[in-house]
Design a protein around this motif. Structure first.
Motif, short mmCIF file in Angstrom:
data_model
loop_
_atom_site.label_atom_id
_atom_site.label_comp_id
_atom_site.label_asym_id
_atom_site.label_seq_id
_atom_site.Cartn_x
_atom_site.Cartn_y
_atom_site.Cartn_z
N PRO A 138 72.06 5.61 48.40
CA PRO A 138 72.08 6.91 48.27
C PRO A 138 71.72 7.49 49.55
O PRO A 138 70.34 7.15 49.83
CB PRO A 138 71.45 7.27 47.11
CG PRO A 138 70.48 6.08 46.69
CD PRO A 138 71.14 5.07 47.13
N ASP A 186 76.73 9.05 59.37
CA ASP A 186 77.72 8.95 58.00
C ASP A 186 79.28 9.09 58.68
O ASP A 186 80.17 8.42 57.93
CB ASP A 186 77.42 10.66 57.35
CG ASP A 186 75.83 10.49 57.02
OD1 ASP A 186 75.30 9.57 56.82
OD2 ASP A 186 75.49 11.61 56.87
N ARG A 234 81.29 9.66 40.26
CA ARG A 234 80.38 10.03 41.17
C ARG A 234 79.18 11.05 40.82
O ARG A 234 78.00 11.17 41.36
CB ARG A 234 81.13 10.70 42.44
CG ARG A 234 80.45 10.81 43.79
CD ARG A 234 81.23 11.32 44.53
NE ARG A 234 81.98 12.28 44.70
CZ ARG A 234 81.63 13.74 45.17
NH1 ARG A 234 80.51 13.55 45.88
NH2 ARG A 234 82.23 14.69 44.92
N VAL A 265 76.15 9.21 39.43
CA VAL A 265 75.27 8.51 40.57
C VAL A 265 73.94 8.80 40.37
O VAL A 265 72.84 8.21 40.44
CB VAL A 265 75.76 8.49 41.79
CG1 VAL A 265 74.73 8.08 42.77
CG2 VAL A 265 77.10 7.71 41.95
N ASP A 300 76.99 15.06 43.06
CA ASP A 300 76.19 14.04 43.80
C ASP A 300 75.79 14.50 45.17
O ASP A 300 76.53 14.39 46.19
CB ASP A 300 76.80 12.77 43.83
CG ASP A 300 75.90 11.62 44.25
OD1 ASP A 300 74.98 11.79 44.39
OD2 ASP A 300 76.62 10.54 44.42
N ALA A 316 75.31 11.95 48.41
CA ALA A 316 76.47 10.95 48.47
C ALA A 316 76.90 11.14 50.11
O ALA A 316 78.29 11.56 50.29
CB ALA A 316 77.34 11.23 47.49
N TYR A 358 82.00 5.13 46.61
CA TYR A 358 81.35 5.19 45.23
C TYR A 358 80.22 4.06 45.23
O TYR A 358 78.97 4.51 44.82
CB TYR A 358 82.32 5.10 44.23
CG TYR A 358 81.45 5.35 42.74
CD1 TYR A 358 80.97 6.42 42.35
CD2 TYR A 358 81.66 3.96 41.86
CE1 TYR A 358 80.19 6.37 41.26
CE2 TYR A 358 81.02 4.02 40.67
CZ TYR A 358 80.39 5.10 40.34
OH TYR A 358 79.51 5.11 39.12
N THR A 382 79.08 2.34 47.22
CA THR A 382 78.09 2.58 48.30
C THR A 382 76.82 3.75 48.03
O THR A 382 75.90 3.70 48.05
CB THR A 382 78.57 2.76 49.96
OG1 THR A 382 79.61 2.01 50.03
CG2 THR A 382 77.49 3.06 50.66
N TYR A 383 77.71 4.92 47.68
CA TYR A 383 76.40 5.76 46.89
C TYR A 383 75.68 5.42 45.98
O TYR A 383 74.30 6.08 45.76
CB TYR A 383 77.49 7.02 46.44
CG TYR A 383 78.54 7.72 47.21
CD1 TYR A 383 78.25 7.61 48.51
CD2 TYR A 383 79.40 8.30 46.83
CE1 TYR A 383 79.33 8.26 49.54
CE2 TYR A 383 80.43 8.76 47.78
CZ TYR A 383 80.30 8.87 49.03
OH TYR A 383 81.20 9.43 50.04
#
Length: 310
Positions: free
Chosen positions: A178, A274, A82, A85, A222, A225, A171, A173-174
């Motif tokens: 983002p 979110d 992560r 990213v 990150d 995220a 992860y 998806t991040y």
């Protein structure tokens, strides 16, 4: 003739009554509370060490290492990945979450909640609850996992599979999407100013000069995220597995889950969008793990079954 029982047999009787396991569980809980009250974040690797120490007294070190090392190892691998990213992305999504919240509520929930509830000169009980729930991100899921492990290793393994699948799904998806959290969007002027509730509340916690080693000192952060919110997703996953274990016990976790959802929005860490994404991810992962894992195990068992010799 009466014989005084030996210490060894006495300890075995205590162990059989699971008293030691209960004491270990509360020992870890006490350590967690102490660390939170002294502004220390309890990370998974630190939890592992304390749990390992406690497990010595119930004589299950081998099984603990067999079950927990892969789980903690895979989760720390997720955390390391992560941190990479930010180097893989060149675009951050900002407005979709803002527009979603506005279209659904007519306002941004974080801003409205802070306007109604937050007073930096006079903190309320819910400020402390929100901050505590937020920094309990690892503690409660790990404590529940340890409880499952003490009770049923198979159930624990299924729980950890769900935990890891959910984390790695987030992860991916991040990387693909983002998303900027509210506090950062506020700092950059995309939404009205958001107050740093968490920092104000934490300043009222006990001060400490103690630090504990953790691999998180080497893990990069990150900051984008936010979608989906794992702070919202993991408590919900805990609740679903707790309900599956024992319905009445699981229902106790509902206030905890709702409290975390309120906290991440109120503190400005996540939009409602979110949180909703985290809920959806959790439901999908729970259904998949509960149905796919038994199916895979059955297929493997059938393929490896030895046919009888005629």
């Amino acid at each position: 003739m009466y014989k005084k029982p030996k210490i060894g047999s006495f300890l075995k009787s205590i162990n059989s009554n699971k008293l030691i396991a209960v004491l270990i569980f509360f020992f870890i809980l006490f350590v967690s509370i102490y660390m939170i009250s002294h502004r220390l974040w309890f990370s998974p690797d630190q939890f592992f060490i304390f749990a390992l120490f406690g497990t010595v007294f119930i004589g299950r070190i081998k099984t603990f290492l067999q079950d927990w090392v892969p789980f903690i190892g895979f989760y720390l691998s997720y955390e390391f990945l992560r941190g990479v990213v930010p180097y893989l992305i060149n675009k951050v999504h900002i407005l979709p979450m803002i527009n979603f919240d506005k279209s659904l509520f007519g306002f941004i929930p974080t801003i409205k909640l802070q306007q109604l509830l937050f007073n930096p000169t006079h903190l309320m009980w819910y400020d402390y609850v929100a901050a505590t729930l937020y920094i309990c991100h690892f503690i409660i899921p790990m404590l529940v996992g340890y409880f499952f492990w003490l009770k049923d290793r198979k159930f624990f393994k299924k729980y950890t599979i769900g935990f890891l699948v959910l984390s790695y799904a987030a992860y991916i998806t991040y990387i693909l999407y983002p998303a900027m959290p509210p506090w950062m969007a506020s700092n950059l002027g995309y939404i009205p100013p958001i107050k740093e509730v968490l920092g104000v509340v934490m300043s009222h916690f006990m001060k400490t000069t103690m630090t504990l080693p953790t691999v998180y000192a080497f893990i990069g952060a990150d900051a984008v995220a936010a979608m989906p919110s794992l702070h919202a997703a993991l408590p919900f996953l805990v609740c679903l597995y707790a309900i599956k274990w024992n319905k009445k016990l699981g229902l106790i976790f509902i206030p905890y889950v709702l409290g975390v959802w309120f906290a991440v929005i109120y503190l400005g860490e996540h939009y409602f969008a979110d949180v909703l994404a985290g809920i959806i991810y959790t439901v999908i992962v729970f259904v998949v793990v509960e149905n796919l894992v038994p199916y895979i195990k059955n297929r493997i068992a059938k393929n490896t079954a030895i046919e009888p010799v005629l």
